[in-house]
Design a protein around this motif. Structure first.
Motif, PDB file in Angstrom:
ATOM      1  N   SER A 130       0.854  -1.193   0.000  1.00  0.00           N
ATOM      2  CA  SER A 130       0.000   0.000   0.000  1.00  0.00           C
ATOM      3  C   SER A 130       0.889   1.242   0.000  1.00  0.00           C
ATOM      4  O   SER A 130       2.081   1.154   0.278  1.00  0.00           O
ATOM      5  CB  SER A 130      -0.905   0.005   1.221  1.00  0.00           C
ATOM      6  N   PHE A 131       0.314   2.346  -0.334  1.00  0.00           N
ATOM      7  CA  PHE A 131       1.071   3.595  -0.285  1.00  0.00           C
ATOM      8  C   PHE A 131       0.148   4.732   0.123  1.00  0.00           C
ATOM      9  O   PHE A 131      -1.072   4.647  -0.011  1.00  0.00           O
ATOM     10  CB  PHE A 131       1.740   3.882  -1.624  1.00  0.00           C
ATOM     11  N   ILE A 176       7.020  10.133  -7.511  1.00  0.00           N
ATOM     12  CA  ILE A 176       6.001  10.991  -8.141  1.00  0.00           C
ATOM     13  C   ILE A 176       5.224  10.181  -9.176  1.00  0.00           C
ATOM     14  O   ILE A 176       5.812   9.557 -10.065  1.00  0.00           O
ATOM     15  CB  ILE A 176       6.631  12.207  -8.856  1.00  0.00           C
ATOM     16  N   LEU A 177       3.881  10.218  -9.062  1.00  0.00           N
ATOM     17  CA  LEU A 177       3.014   9.631 -10.073  1.00  0.00           C
ATOM     18  C   LEU A 177       2.381  10.777 -10.858  1.00  0.00           C
ATOM     19  O   LEU A 177       1.618  11.566 -10.299  1.00  0.00           O
ATOM     20  CB  LEU A 177       1.924   8.774  -9.408  1.00  0.00           C
TER      21      LEU A 177
END
Ligand SMILES: Cc1cc2nc3c(=O)[nH]c(=O)nc-3n(C[C@H](O)[C@H](O)[C@H](O)COP(=O)(O)O)c2cc1C
Length: 118
Positions: free
Chosen positions: A6-7, A46-47
């Motif tokens: 998870s994040f 970064i997404l």
């Protein structure tokens, strides 16, 4: 059962980032620049999620990239792992913007996930 890590994510707004102008680096840079740079600095990765405007990314995202990359030698994106999701009602899923963005990310020295494409 397969478990996925998870994040925790933080959404970084691009609304209040004044247009980049190198002349403003010498005085007191705009607060919007400082806030954005600090927000990026705090992230492990970064997404990027982007639509497509006339094939490249929208100007608001390009401006954010320019602000975060400057001033010279203080690029806040440096070495942060990244991934790209592009989306559009068009049939190609904003393919142009996806790869246009990847070109900048190479120059920013961000290792970018290659597969799966999203
Ligand atoms: C100025 C403009 C240019 C666009 N150019 C493209 C394009 O080149 N390719 C595409 O697939 N969609 C294009 N679109 C459609 C957008 O990708 C789509 O509307 C997207 O969902 C807009 O997201 P936004 O409302 O968050 O900006 C364009 C939309 C606008 C307003």
């Amino acid at each position: 059962m397969k478990l996925y890590p998870s994040f925790i994510y933080q959404l970084i707004s691009l609304y209040d980032i004044p247009i980049y102008n190198e002349d403003l680096e010498t005085g007191a840079p705009p607060t919007g620049w400082k806030n954005f740079r600090e927000s990026v600095r705090q992230q492990d990765t970064i997404l990027f999620i982007t639509p497509e405007y006339n094939r490249p990314v929208p100007a608001v995202l390009k401006n954010a990239i320019d602000v975060g990359s400057a001033p010279h030698g203080r690029n806040v994106f440096h070495r942060k792992p990244a991934a790209v999701i592009s989306l559009s009602p068009g049939k190609m899923g904003a393919f142009g913007a996806n790869h246009h963005l990847r070109q900048s990310l190479v120059f920013l020295n961000m290792p970018v996930m290659q597969q799966p494409e999203a």
